[in-house]
Scaffold this active site. Structure first.
Site, short mmCIF file in Angstrom:
data_model
loop_
_atom_site.label_atom_id
_atom_site.label_comp_id
_atom_site.label_asym_id
_atom_site.label_seq_id
_atom_site.Cartn_x
_atom_site.Cartn_y
_atom_site.Cartn_z
CD GLU A 43 -3.04 -0.54 0.03
OE1 GLU A 43 -3.11 -0.20 -1.18
OE2 GLU A 43 -3.55 -1.58 0.47
CG HIS A 44 -0.13 4.83 0.51
ND1 HIS A 44 -0.60 5.99 -0.06
CD2 HIS A 44 -1.16 4.34 1.25
CE1 HIS A 44 -1.85 6.21 0.34
NE2 HIS A 44 -2.22 5.21 1.13
CB THR A 45 4.54 0.27 -2.55
OG1 THR A 45 3.38 -0.51 -2.87
CG2 THR A 45 4.94 -0.03 -1.12
CG LEU A 134 -13.38 -1.99 -2.51
CD1 LEU A 134 -14.70 -2.74 -2.37
CD2 LEU A 134 -12.21 -2.92 -2.17
CG ASP A 181 -6.20 1.89 -7.70
OD1 ASP A 181 -5.46 1.10 -7.09
OD2 ASP A 181 -6.68 2.91 -7.19
CE1 TYR A 230 -3.09 7.48 -2.87
CE2 TYR A 230 -2.29 9.21 -4.33
CZ TYR A 230 -2.41 7.87 -4.01
OH TYR A 230 -1.85 6.93 -4.84
C1 GLA Z 1 -5.15 4.50 -4.18
C2 GLA Z 1 -4.39 4.87 -5.42
C3 GLA Z 1 -3.34 3.82 -5.77
C4 GLA Z 1 -2.48 3.48 -4.56
C5 GLA Z 1 -3.34 3.21 -3.33
C6 GLA Z 1 -2.52 3.03 -2.09
O1 GLA Z 1 -5.93 3.37 -4.42
O2 GLA Z 1 -5.27 5.01 -6.51
O3 GLA Z 1 -2.56 4.26 -6.85
O4 GLA Z 1 -1.54 4.48 -4.33
O5 GLA Z 1 -4.26 4.27 -3.10
O6 GLA Z 1 -1.77 1.88 -2.19
#
Ligand code: GLA
Length: 402
Positions: A43-45, A134, A181, A230
């Site tokens: 996550e957030h990578t 999601l 995503d 974010y």
């Molecule tokens: C959101 C963003 C993704 C990702 C996640 C965190 O879903 O759209 O690109 O950064 O947050 O992992």
């Protein structure tokens, strides 16, 4: 986009959307469908050039589309019972903080990449919950990109579709999201998670262990990416790279930094001291990348204990170092961790609300759901939603319905 209105629970959304389109626009559309995604770990990578492990889920956005003779897009959302119009000639258009921005952004990016678009009537419907982490946005973008390409008689490599949709969100909508995503919505594969290297965009499919289900628990507290938090995390990572680069000039992103390098930068008096906040953000990203690779190895060896431990560590790191969890997410994870059959539980997606992902032994899933529902209600007074999802297929045109 909010899910306010929709088709009845027992109806086939594709069928309903087609019928509704025909009534509204008096023509027969083509139909495209793109899934939401859940992220197992990592996550957030993605925007740090790192590793992620998402899967497409069996919740989707459908786009019904038929060409027009002019250069306008007329879009109707079944979810909010609202229409919007876009003029494809207006190349200087700006986002309006409206659900149609996702459609508009994708159309503009397709035009910028040299695709000759046709005007179109479009109806959309989504059963991906909005603001739940999601990827309802990516499902919308990817379904629209495929629909517009479809009626233009053009095609693009899937990876280009994913990149273009990400650009639409970055540049038009204003959320500086990574590629995860959109990539998962394009490349989802039934029963598999996707190990994606967000720098090279090379990926590998891993089968989900048998006898294990992905259970997604929605706290029903929404997040909003554009709220600024974010983008702020992303800037903090960039600041971390800037500070570390002075001592390790070859690094390009946090992906290139080891925990040992991060620690040396913190403690070595010759090095400028890194603010604690930036240190903690970097610590999350660097350790999370390691956890993704450890999870992959564990899944390959069917070592569910280690996979579950990585998920637990990931949640703590997101809560303590990255500060993107929420009170409801923490409660949901705590409850899950006390349930029989739990392998691993963590928040999933951008955070600040939304969902948890739980790996649960299949024979415990029924009891798991009941217990989470009851205990979450007692703790928060909220009714949660739970989706037991198989890893599903990526974007596709639906050619036979019903
Ligand atoms: C959101 C963003 C993704 C990702 C996640 C965190 O879903 O759209 O690109 O950064 O947050 O992992």
């Amino acid at each position: 986009m909010q899910n306010l209105i929709g088709f009845g629970k027992d109806t086939d959304p594709a069928n309903e959307l087609l019928k509704s389109f025909e009534r509204r626009f008096a023509s027969s559309p083509r139909l495209f469908r793109a899934p939401g995604r859940v992220n197992l770990i990592g996550e957030h990578t993605d925007y740090n050039d790192g590793f992620v492990l998402p899967a497409a889920i069996d919740l989707y956005t459908w786009a019904a589309i038929a060409p027009r003779t002019d250069q306008r897009l007329r879009i109707y959302s079944e979810n909010v019972d609202e229409s919007a119009e876009i003029d494809l000639h207006d190349s200087a258009a700006k986002g309006k903080d409206h659900w149609s921005d996702y459609v508009h952004g994708v159309a503009l990016m397709l035009l910028h990449s040299g695709i000759s678009l046709r005007g179109a009537d479009i109806s959309i419907f989504s059963n991906v919950p909005v603001g739940a982490g999601l990827s309802s946005s990516a499902a919308l973008e990817v379904s629209i990109a495929s629909a517009l390409l479809g009626i233009a008689g053009s095609s693009l490599a899937l990876v280009e579709v994913a990149k273009l949709c990400q650009r639409a969100e970055n540049e038009f909508v204003g959320a500086r999201v990574g590629i995860m995503d959109q990539f998962a919505s394009c490349f989802g594969t039934s029963n598999h998670v996707i190990l994606l290297d967000c720098r090279s965009l090379e990926y590998k499919l891993l089968p989900l262990p048998s006898g294990v289900d992905m259970v997604i628990c929605n706290t029903m507290v929404k997040h909003d990416h554009s709220s600024g938090e974010y983008n702020e995390r992303r800037e903090q990572c960039e600041e971390g790279v800037r500070l570390l680069k002075q001592y390790f000039p070859s690094i390009r992103a946090l992906r290139d930094v080891t925990l040992a390098q991060l620690e040396s930068n913190r403690t070595d008096v010759r090095h400028s001291s890194m603010p604690d906040l930036i240190y903690r953000r970097c610590h999350h990203v660097i350790s999370e990348n390691e956890r993704v690779l450890r999870t992959v190895k564990a899944l390959q060896e069917n070592d569910l204990v280690t996979a579950g431990r990585c998920m637990a560590e990931s949640h703590l790191s997101l809560r303590n170092d990255y500060a993107v969890s929420s009170c409801e997410l923490d409660i949901m994870v705590d409850i899950a961790n006390r349930c029989e059959g739990i392998i691993g539980a963590r928040m999933t997606g951008g955070g600040f609300g939304g969902c948890t992902i739980n790996l649960v032994k299949s024979d415990s899933v029924e009891n798991f759901q009941q217990r989470v529902r009851e205990e979450y209600k007692v703790a928060t007074q909220l009714d949660c939603e739970i989706y037991v999802s198989r890893a599903g297929a990526g974007v596709t045109e639906i050619t036979s319905v019903g």
